[in-house]
Design a protein around this motif. Sequence first.
Motif, PDB file in Angstrom:
ATOM      1  N   GLN A  61       1.045  -1.221   0.182  1.00  0.00           N
ATOM      2  CA  GLN A  61       0.008   0.073  -0.025  1.00  0.00           C
ATOM      3  C   GLN A  61       0.901   1.310  -0.023  1.00  0.00           C
ATOM      4  O   GLN A  61       0.500   2.403  -0.563  1.00  0.00           O
ATOM      5  N   ALA A  62       2.086   1.203   0.702  1.00  0.00           N
ATOM      6  CA  ALA A  62       3.026   2.420   0.835  1.00  0.00           C
ATOM      7  C   ALA A  62       3.674   2.512  -0.416  1.00  0.00           C
ATOM      8  O   ALA A  62       4.577   3.483  -0.673  1.00  0.00           O
ATOM      9  N   GLY A  63       3.738   1.571  -1.227  1.00  0.00           N
ATOM     10  CA  GLY A  63       4.571   1.496  -2.465  1.00  0.00           C
ATOM     11  C   GLY A  63       5.991   1.129  -2.140  1.00  0.00           C
ATOM     12  O   GLY A  63       6.794   1.533  -3.248  1.00  0.00           O
ATOM     13  N   LEU A  64       6.399   0.792  -1.227  1.00  0.00           N
ATOM     14  CA  LEU A  64       7.671   0.413  -0.916  1.00  0.00           C
ATOM     15  C   LEU A  64       8.060  -0.832  -1.447  1.00  0.00           C
ATOM     16  O   LEU A  64       9.376  -0.954  -1.853  1.00  0.00           O
ATOM     17  N   LEU A  65       7.347  -1.710  -1.778  1.00  0.00           N
ATOM     18  CA  LEU A  65       7.590  -3.083  -2.553  1.00  0.00           C
ATOM     19  C   LEU A  65       6.550  -3.022  -3.792  1.00  0.00           C
ATOM     20  O   LEU A  65       5.479  -2.984  -3.876  1.00  0.00           O
ATOM     21  N   THR A  66       7.066  -3.965  -5.046  1.00  0.00           N
ATOM     22  CA  THR A  66       6.381  -4.420  -5.902  1.00  0.00           C
ATOM     23  C   THR A  66       5.932  -5.965  -5.709  1.00  0.00           C
ATOM     24  O   THR A  66       6.290  -6.405  -4.551  1.00  0.00           O
ATOM     25  N   LEU A  67       4.869  -6.443  -6.050  1.00  0.00           N
ATOM     26  CA  LEU A  67       4.298  -7.867  -5.837  1.00  0.00           C
ATOM     27  C   LEU A  67       5.536  -8.721  -6.072  1.00  0.00           C
ATOM     28  O   LEU A  67       5.661  -9.775  -5.438  1.00  0.00           O
ATOM     29  N   GLU A  68       6.373  -8.640  -7.057  1.00  0.00           N
ATOM     30  CA  GLU A  68       7.504  -9.324  -7.493  1.00  0.00           C
ATOM     31  C   GLU A  68       8.762  -9.509  -6.261  1.00  0.00           C
ATOM     32  O   GLU A  68       9.056 -10.475  -5.873  1.00  0.00           O
ATOM     33  N   GLN A  69       8.836  -8.208  -5.923  1.00  0.00           N
ATOM     34  CA  GLN A  69       9.635  -8.057  -4.852  1.00  0.00           C
ATOM     35  C   GLN A  69       9.314  -8.774  -3.535  1.00  0.00           C
ATOM     36  O   GLN A  69      10.003  -9.428  -3.010  1.00  0.00           O
TER      37      GLN A  69
END
Length: 86
Positions: A21-29
């Motif tokens: 939600q915070a945009g710190l990670l992508t689904l892949e990461q």
Amino acid sequence: MAKELLGFKKEKKSLENALLQAGLLTLEQLADAQKEQRQTDQSLRAVLVQKGLAGEDAIARALSAHLGIPYIDLEHYYIDTEAVKL
């Protein structure tokens, strides 16, 4: 039903959701970090920090925002050592 009356939501509030939600990670990461977590038996937080995907402070801030709990950076506050001893 009792939990609903107390204001608890059924929605799962997880670290994973907070970071996405915070945009710190992508689904892949996230998937990569979770795979390493299972292989090494470390916490997800430890894996993310070790891999350089997110710092401790960023994780704490994202989780705080996701849970609706104010984040307080204790470095900006004086903490009385006598109070800590109690």
